[in-house]
Design a protein around this motif. Structure first.
Motif, PDB file in Angstrom:
ATOM      1  N   SER A 182       0.801  -1.216   0.000  1.00  0.00           N
ATOM      2  CA  SER A 182       0.000   0.000   0.000  1.00  0.00           C
ATOM      3  C   SER A 182       0.838   1.272   0.000  1.00  0.00           C
ATOM      4  CB  SER A 182      -0.917   0.014   1.224  1.00  0.00           C
ATOM      5  OG  SER A 182      -0.157  -0.079   2.421  1.00  0.00           O
ATOM      6  N   LEU A 183       2.112   1.176   0.360  1.00  0.00           N
ATOM      7  CA  LEU A 183       2.960   2.368   0.393  1.00  0.00           C
ATOM      8  C   LEU A 183       3.613   2.657  -0.955  1.00  0.00           C
ATOM      9  CD1 LEU A 183       4.762   2.022   3.854  1.00  0.00           C
ATOM     10  CD2 LEU A 183       2.789   3.432   3.260  1.00  0.00           C
ATOM     11  N   ASP A 184       3.457   1.746  -1.912  1.00  0.00           N
ATOM     12  CA  ASP A 184       4.057   1.948  -3.234  1.00  0.00           C
ATOM     13  C   ASP A 184       3.183   2.855  -4.087  1.00  0.00           C
ATOM     14  OD1 ASP A 184       6.012   0.245  -2.465  1.00  0.00           O
ATOM     15  OD2 ASP A 184       5.701  -1.233  -4.055  1.00  0.00           O
ATOM     16  N   PRO A 185       3.655   4.056  -4.445  1.00  0.00           N
ATOM     17  CA  PRO A 185       2.898   4.852  -5.419  1.00  0.00           C
ATOM     18  C   PRO A 185       3.026   4.228  -6.805  1.00  0.00           C
ATOM     19  CG  PRO A 185       4.957   5.929  -4.894  1.00  0.00           C
ATOM     20  CD  PRO A 185       4.864   4.740  -3.986  1.00  0.00           C
ATOM     21  N   ALA A 186       2.217   4.696  -7.721  1.00  0.00           N
ATOM     22  CA  ALA A 186       2.264   4.197  -9.099  1.00  0.00           C
ATOM     23  C   ALA A 186       2.831   5.280 -10.005  1.00  0.00           C
ATOM     24  CB  ALA A 186       0.859   3.813  -9.566  1.00  0.00           C
ATOM     25  N   ILE A 187       3.676   4.854 -10.933  1.00  0.00           N
ATOM     26  CA  ILE A 187       4.209   5.799 -11.923  1.00  0.00           C
ATOM     27  C   ILE A 187       3.167   5.921 -13.032  1.00  0.00           C
ATOM     28  CG2 ILE A 187       6.062   6.270 -13.562  1.00  0.00           C
ATOM     29  CD1 ILE A 187       7.910   4.613 -11.772  1.00  0.00           C
ATOM     30  N   LYS A 188       2.603   7.110 -13.163  1.00  0.00           N
ATOM     31  CA  LYS A 188       1.528   7.340 -14.122  1.00  0.00           C
ATOM     32  C   LYS A 188       2.047   7.756 -15.497  1.00  0.00           C
ATOM     33  CE  LYS A 188      -1.714   6.725 -10.981  1.00  0.00           C
ATOM     34  NZ  LYS A 188      -2.730   5.659 -11.059  1.00  0.00           N
ATOM     35  N   ARG A 189       3.111   8.565 -15.485  1.00  0.00           N
ATOM     36  CA  ARG A 189       3.651   9.002 -16.767  1.00  0.00           C
ATOM     37  C   ARG A 189       5.115   9.373 -16.621  1.00  0.00           C
ATOM     38  NH1 ARG A 189       0.989  13.093 -21.296  1.00  0.00           N
ATOM     39  NH2 ARG A 189       2.216  12.234 -23.029  1.00  0.00           N
ATOM     40  N   GLU A 190       5.883   9.090 -17.656  1.00  0.00           N
ATOM     41  CA  GLU A 190       7.272   9.510 -17.775  1.00  0.00           C
ATOM     42  C   GLU A 190       7.499   9.964 -19.206  1.00  0.00           C
ATOM     43  OE1 GLU A 190      10.564   7.180 -15.513  1.00  0.00           O
ATOM     44  OE2 GLU A 190       9.018   5.705 -16.000  1.00  0.00           O
ATOM     45  N   CYS A 191       8.275  11.026 -19.346  1.00  0.00           N
ATOM     46  CA  CYS A 191       8.546  11.550 -20.687  1.00  0.00           C
ATOM     47  C   CYS A 191       9.990  12.004 -20.808  1.00  0.00           C
ATOM     48  CB  CYS A 191       7.641  12.746 -20.999  1.00  0.00           C
ATOM     49  SG  CYS A 191       5.886  12.372 -21.108  1.00  0.00           S
ATOM     50  N   VAL A 233      12.132  22.737 -23.321  1.00  0.00           N
ATOM     51  CA  VAL A 233      10.707  22.843 -23.017  1.00  0.00           C
ATOM     52  C   VAL A 233       9.951  21.703 -23.689  1.00  0.00           C
ATOM     53  CG1 VAL A 233       8.646  24.304 -23.134  1.00  0.00           C
ATOM     54  CG2 VAL A 233      10.885  25.364 -22.853  1.00  0.00           C
ATOM     55  N   LEU A 234       9.036  21.078 -22.958  1.00  0.00           N
ATOM     56  CA  LEU A 234       8.224  19.993 -23.505  1.00  0.00           C
ATOM     57  C   LEU A 234       7.227  20.532 -24.509  1.00  0.00           C
ATOM     58  CD1 LEU A 234       7.098  17.101 -23.559  1.00  0.00           C
ATOM     59  CD2 LEU A 234       5.702  17.715 -21.566  1.00  0.00           C
ATOM     60  N   ARG A 235       7.279  19.982 -25.721  1.00  0.00           N
ATOM     61  CA  ARG A 235       6.305  20.265 -26.772  1.00  0.00           C
ATOM     62  C   ARG A 235       5.945  18.935 -27.424  1.00  0.00           C
ATOM     63  NH1 ARG A 235      10.613  23.177 -28.060  1.00  0.00           N
ATOM     64  NH2 ARG A 235      10.841  21.997 -30.011  1.00  0.00           N
ATOM     65  N   PRO A 236       4.736  18.787 -27.954  1.00  0.00           N
ATOM     66  CA  PRO A 236       4.377  17.515 -28.592  1.00  0.00           C
ATOM     67  C   PRO A 236       5.364  17.098 -29.674  1.00  0.00           C
ATOM     68  CG  PRO A 236       2.421  18.860 -28.271  1.00  0.00           C
ATOM     69  CD  PRO A 236       3.587  19.719 -27.901  1.00  0.00           C
ATOM     70  N   SER A 237       5.848  18.059 -30.441  1.00  0.00           N
ATOM     71  CA  SER A 237       6.772  17.722 -31.526  1.00  0.00           C
ATOM     72  C   SER A 237       8.162  17.348 -31.022  1.00  0.00           C
ATOM     73  CB  SER A 237       6.887  18.911 -32.493  1.00  0.00           C
ATOM     74  OG  SER A 237       7.381  20.060 -31.811  1.00  0.00           O
ATOM     75  N   ALA A 238       8.481  17.716 -29.764  1.00  0.00           N
ATOM     76  CA  ALA A 238       9.808  17.431 -29.205  1.00  0.00           C
ATOM     77  C   ALA A 238       9.832  16.137 -28.403  1.00  0.00           C
ATOM     78  CB  ALA A 238      10.258  18.589 -28.319  1.00  0.00           C
ATOM     79  N   LEU A 239       8.666  15.522 -28.179  1.00  0.00           N
ATOM     80  CA  LEU A 239       8.588  14.310 -27.366  1.00  0.00           C
ATOM     81  C   LEU A 239       9.309  13.154 -28.057  1.00  0.00           C
ATOM     82  CD1 LEU A 239       7.287  13.593 -24.658  1.00  0.00           C
ATOM     83  CD2 LEU A 239       5.268  12.829 -25.911  1.00  0.00           C
ATOM     84  N   LEU A 240      10.172  12.458 -27.304  1.00  0.00           N
ATOM     85  CA  LEU A 240      10.974  11.367 -27.859  1.00  0.00           C
ATOM     86  C   LEU A 240      10.581  10.006 -27.291  1.00  0.00           C
ATOM     87  CD1 LEU A 240      14.468  13.098 -27.660  1.00  0.00           C
ATOM     88  CD2 LEU A 240      13.063  12.794 -29.709  1.00  0.00           C
ATOM     89  N   VAL A 241      10.369   9.938 -25.974  1.00  0.00           N
ATOM     90  CA  VAL A 241       9.953   8.705 -25.312  1.00  0.00           C
ATOM     91  C   VAL A 241       8.813   9.054 -24.379  1.00  0.00           C
ATOM     92  CG1 VAL A 241      10.680   6.727 -23.935  1.00  0.00           C
ATOM     93  CG2 VAL A 241      12.357   7.908 -25.363  1.00  0.00           C
ATOM     94  N   ASP A 242       7.734   8.278 -24.441  1.00  0.00           N
ATOM     95  CA  ASP A 242       6.529   8.616 -23.676  1.00  0.00           C
ATOM     96  C   ASP A 242       5.978   7.355 -23.018  1.00  0.00           C
ATOM     97  OD1 ASP A 242       4.297   9.775 -22.610  1.00  0.00           O
ATOM     98  OD2 ASP A 242       3.254  10.032 -24.517  1.00  0.00           O
ATOM     99  N   ARG A 243       5.973   7.353 -21.702  1.00  0.00           N
ATOM    100  CA  ARG A 243       5.407   6.240 -20.948  1.00  0.00           C
ATOM    101  C   ARG A 243       4.093   6.705 -20.315  1.00  0.00           C
ATOM    102  NH1 ARG A 243       7.102   3.756 -15.770  1.00  0.00           N
ATOM    103  NH2 ARG A 243       5.428   2.320 -15.182  1.00  0.00           N
ATOM    104  N   GLN A 244       2.985   6.043 -20.659  1.00  0.00           N
ATOM    105  CA  GLN A 244       1.683   6.332 -20.087  1.00  0.00           C
ATOM    106  C   GLN A 244       1.168   5.060 -19.437  1.00  0.00           C
ATOM    107  OE1 GLN A 244      -1.093   8.447 -22.620  1.00  0.00           O
ATOM    108  NE2 GLN A 244       0.555   9.311 -23.842  1.00  0.00           N
ATOM    109  N   GLY A 245       1.094   5.067 -18.099  1.00  0.00           N
ATOM    110  CA  GLY A 245       0.710   3.853 -17.400  1.00  0.00           C
ATOM    111  C   GLY A 245       1.738   2.763 -17.653  1.00  0.00           C
TER     112      GLY A 245
END
Length: 391
Positions: free
Chosen positions: A121-130, A136-148
């Motif tokens: 129960s003490l473990d948080p969940a990684i929801k997103r990594e980029c 600066v983060l921009r959609p066109s600059a995104l290289l690796v995207d982790r969702q869930g």
């Protein structure tokens, strides 16, 4: 070099975007949030070593480390006209950490796990990594995207590929995927983070490992606990800048010189001083002298890191040693980006006189850490990656 450090909802750091230069001096009164900033940066570094989730669990889990105030302050509350009151949460629970430089940026978003029968129960969940290119983060600059659990990688043609193997909610993509052909950016960012070094509160008591005789092997990097001090100092003398080491010791202790006693392959640190017939061995050194030697070994490393972070390096040092320490730190900033967290006025003042230094003065208002002099800082733009279809 990092240009931006971003933290949201970690303890008193409700939302803090910190500009970074070559030499950064973080200061402020007790309780302003200096230690929280240091701990958040160290937590960010653990993402590349698989330690972010265990570290949060040791702190009591996500609920114990989250910002404890309201999501937002109304203008009336911010102006002091009304007391702070709880409100209905609108946004998902989120602890976010990130950094950016001219080449790459990285961010991680941690939240509550989905309801289950798990006992962890003490473990948080990684929801997103980029990971993205540029500051600066921009959609066109995104290289690796982790969702869930899913990771997407953009190839050189701009097309996305989704990895077949999902990632567990408690595993960072930085440790679970390493393909230099399809994701060289992830390797680059991971190795960049792994090169960071943190030094805080060296033990200097009579049982401290730095005082003991230790097996001597080439040690271009001082260990976190300083246990290889004698070997690290000898390594500096043999393959590093021995003249700089002698100058640093002489600057702090007039006429003194550090020596390494070799007991058939086991090394012991010693300090020869004016007026004494023999050098003082490690067990005889004062706490302040030993700490200065430890800091000298860290700052004169023959293998300088990309980022060097010192938390309250002035501990146990006599005020007269602080100008010498400041000169050592300034020298190190010519090879590494340096962040110093300190409340020692003399050390802060000495570092602020350096041309490459930037002073980051923190204060706490309504429980939240912010800048005491925001107009003195050029805060860079920052965008957090949003959660997509997740709680």
């Amino acid at each position: 070099m990092l240009t931006t450090l971003a933290i949201a909802n970690y303890r008193s750091l409700r939302e803090l975007i910190v500009p970074l230069g070559a030499l950064n001096v973080v200061t402020g009164p007790n309780g302003s949030g200096k230690s929280n900033l240091y701990r958040a940066l160290r937590l960010l570094a653990l993402t590349a070593r698989g330690g972010v989730i265990p570290s949060l669990a040791r702190e009591g889990g996500l609920q114990s480390t989250l910002w404890a105030g309201p999501e937002r302050f109304s203008r009336a509350v911010a102006a002091g006209e009304y007391a702070v009151q709880g409100t209905v949460r609108k946004d998902p629970v989120s602890l976010r950490l990130g950094f950016a430089g001219e080449t790459f940026g990285y961010a991680i978003d941690l939240g509550l796990p989905l309801p289950s029968s798990s006992q962890f129960s003490l473990d948080p969940a990684i929801k997103r990594e980029c990971i993205w290119s540029g500051p600066v983060l921009r959609p066109s600059a995104l290289l690796v995207d982790r969702q869930g659990p899913m990771i997407r990688i953009r190839d050189t043609s701009g097309d996305w590929t989704t990895l077949a193997q999902p990632v567990a909610s408690f595993d960072s993509m930085m440790t679970e995927y390493a393909d230099p052909r399809s994701a060289p950016e992830m390797i680059a960012v991971r190795e960049q983070i792994r090169s960071w070094r943190f030094y805080d509160h060296f033990r200097t008591d009579e049982h401290a490992s730095a005082r003991q005789v230790q097996i001597g092997t080439h040690s271009p990097v001082l260990a976190d606990d300083g246990g290889n001090l004698a070997a690290a100092l000898q390594t500096i003398r043999e393959i590093g800048d021995g003249d700089a080491l002698d100058a640093a010791i002489g600057d702090a202790f007039a006429g003194a010189r550090v020596e390494i006693v070799n007991h058939e392959g086991r090394f012991e640190v010693a300090l020869r001083q004016e007026g004494l017939l023999r050098p003082l061995r490690g067990a005889e050194l004062s706490d302040g002298t030993l700490r200065y030697l430890l800091l000298a070994a860290a700052l004169l490393s023959p293998r300088p890191p990309g980022l060097l972070v010192l938390d309250e390096p002035e501990t146990s040092l006599h005020p007269d040693l602080l100008p010498s320490l400041a000169r050592l730190i300034a020298r190190a900033s010519g090879h590494s980006q340096v962040i110093v967290v300190s409340h020692a006025a003399r050390l802060v003042a000495a570092l602020e006189r350096e041309s490459a230094s930037q002073s980051i003065v923190l204060e706490r208002r309504l429980g939240a850490t912010g800048f005491a002099e925001p107009e003195a800082l050029d805060v860079p733009p920052w965008r957090w990656p949003p959660r997509v279809g997740q709680s």
